[in-house]
Design a protein around this motif. Structure first.
Motif, PDB file in Angstrom:
ATOM      1  N   LEU A 108       4.653   5.390  10.275  1.00 29.74           N
ATOM      2  CA  LEU A 108       3.488   5.501   9.390  1.00 29.74           C
ATOM      3  C   LEU A 108       3.758   4.844   8.039  1.00 29.74           C
ATOM      4  N   CYS A 109       5.038   4.732   7.672  1.00 23.86           N
ATOM      5  CA  CYS A 109       5.414   4.046   6.427  1.00 23.86           C
ATOM      6  C   CYS A 109       6.744   3.351   6.648  1.00 23.86           C
TER       7      CYS A 109
ATOM      8  N   LYS B 280      -2.761  11.623   8.158  1.00 21.37           N
ATOM      9  CA  LYS B 280      -2.075  10.429   8.650  1.00 21.37           C
ATOM     10  C   LYS B 280      -2.957   9.222   8.358  1.00 21.37           C
ATOM     11  N   PRO B 281      -2.372   8.143   7.872  1.00 23.70           N
ATOM     12  CA  PRO B 281      -3.185   6.960   7.556  1.00 23.70           C
ATOM     13  C   PRO B 281      -3.660   6.254   8.828  1.00 23.70           C
ATOM     14  N   LYS B 282      -4.800   5.590   8.734  1.00 25.12           N
ATOM     15  CA  LYS B 282      -5.319   4.853   9.888  1.00 25.12           C
ATOM     16  C   LYS B 282      -4.439   3.648  10.194  1.00 25.12           C
ATOM     17  N   GLN B 283      -3.869   3.062   9.144  1.00 24.69           N
ATOM     18  CA  GLN B 283      -2.960   1.933   9.306  1.00 24.69           C
ATOM     19  C   GLN B 283      -1.637   2.266   8.618  1.00 24.69           C
ATOM     20  N   PRO B 284      -0.498   1.775   9.138  1.00 22.58           N
ATOM     21  CA  PRO B 284       0.790   2.021   8.464  1.00 22.58           C
ATOM     22  C   PRO B 284       0.761   1.500   7.032  1.00 22.58           C
ATOM     23  N   VAL B 285       1.458   2.198   6.151  1.00 22.53           N
ATOM     24  CA  VAL B 285       1.546   1.797   4.749  1.00 22.53           C
ATOM     25  C   VAL B 285       3.004   1.432   4.427  1.00 22.53           C
TER      26      VAL B 285
ATOM     27  N   THR C  20       0.845  -1.184   0.000  1.00 29.36           N
ATOM     28  CA  THR C  20       0.000   0.000   0.000  1.00 29.36           C
ATOM     29  C   THR C  20       0.886   1.242   0.000  1.00 29.36           C
TER      30      THR C  20
END
Length: 351
Positions: A291-292, A260-265, A209
């Motif tokens: 976060l990534c 900021k994404p809800k889940q790490p990418v 992702t």
């Protein structure tokens, strides 16, 4: 052979002079850098050939931000006729080479020399092989001939694994007609520059992702989609419909610096036109907070003190990650498709 010749983007000679001088001082190599404005190259001259050789052997080419290509050697004059005999004589005391590249500088004058080099390469290559100075062997040094004119050439050598991947450091990438903008080539060049080709299937897989900050119209999103990733595109502007039709892109019209994404990418990429300090802080947050896993971000450069500013920001990132007690690999390069900017690649290696 007491000089290093370093190619760069025209207009960035001062930055490259400062950079190579700093590295030489750190390696305790005596010498001085010289360049002319918009000449697209810098020459670093050492007192002895052994010092130039030590500098190019101990310094990794990948550490240089503003250099596209480099070689150890010297400029020589060529006659109007029988240039090959003069070159063979010059190479007499040098080792056997494993490959040959004829290069020019990234200037209008250099481009005009391209046809000359194409015509000259075949007879030169034949003569070098006949003289036993050229064999096909990647373990041997590469012979790099950089022509300033038909009468002046820098005769240089460099290790294939410690120099540019492409002649003059310029990748031959083709603009995909279906891509929404030419900026897509910047991210494609970043893949080639920072990620070994053998690792693409693992680190750029279709199971990953990504987030593209400042995405519209989708030049960088295109590269992620091309690899089969699910992408969150962040921009208040419109995205290319062709990307939205893939079903792989979610477009959110929000601020790229606060999202900021809800889940790490797996990947975050960003080509927002903003002050470099703010973009560097964004990098610190995304990598530092997990976060990534990897990120490619462009840092837009100021008009003055560009090398000093890049070094300051990279040092700040290193200190930030050290304070968080995480291990991160940081690479930075002014790519061929960059303009008044540099491209940073960061990869989180541990928690």
């Amino acid at each position: 052979m007491n000089s290093l010749l370093l190619h760069c983007r025209p207009g960035f000679e001062n930055e490259l002079c400062a950079e190579i001088s700093e590295h030489a001082a750190r390696q305790q190599v005596g010498g001085y850098a010289k360049a002319k404005p918009n000449s697209a190259y810098v020459e670093f001259i050492c007192g002895e050939a052994a010092e130039a050789e030590r500098l190019i052997n101990e310094l990794r080419f990948s550490q240089l931000i503003f250099a596209r290509q480099w070689a150890q050697g010297q400029f020589i004059e060529l006659p109007e006729k029988d240039r090959i005999s003069v070159l063979l004589a010059q190479l007499q005391e040098l080792p056997v080479f494993g490959s040959l590249w004829l290069e020019v500088l990234d200037t209008n004058e250099g481009k005009e020399l391209s046809n000359f080099c194409k015509k000259f390469e075949v007879p030169l290559r034949t003569a070098l092989r006949k003289a036993g100075k050229l064999v096909e062997d990647d373990s041997k040094p590469r012979l790099l001939l950089t022509f300033k004119s038909g009468r002046e050439v820098f005769v240089g050598k460099a290790a294939p694994r410690n120099s540019a991947q492409w002649p003059m450091g310029i990748p031959r990438l083709k603009f995909p007609r279906e891509a929404p903008s030419r900026s897509t080539l910047k991210l494609e060049e970043a893949w080639h520059t920072f990620i070994p080709r053998a690792q693409w299937d693992e680190r750029l897989s279709d199971e990953m992702t990504g987030v593209d900050l400042g995405a519209a119209p989708g030049g960088w999103t295109y590269q992620l989609v091309k690899r089969g990733m699910l992408v969150t595109a962040i921009d208040n502007g419109p995205m290319a419909q062709s990307l939205m039709d893939t079903g792989l892109v979610q477009h959110l019209m929000v601020d790229g610096f606060t999202f900021k994404p809800k889940q790490p990418v797996d990947w975050m990429v960003c080509d927002i036109v903003e002050k470099p300090a703010r973009s560097a802080a964004l990098l610190a947050t995304w990598i530092g907070e997990g976060l990534c896993r990897e990120a490619v971000v462009n840092l837009k450069l100021p008009m003055k003190q560009r090398y000093a500013e890049v070094q300051r920001l990279l040092t700040r990132l290193e200190e930030d990650f050290a304070a968080r007690k995480i291990k991160v690999s940081i690479a930075c390069k002014q790519l061929y498709h960059d303009r008044e900017e540099v491209t940073c690649h960061l990869r989180r290696l541990s928690k």
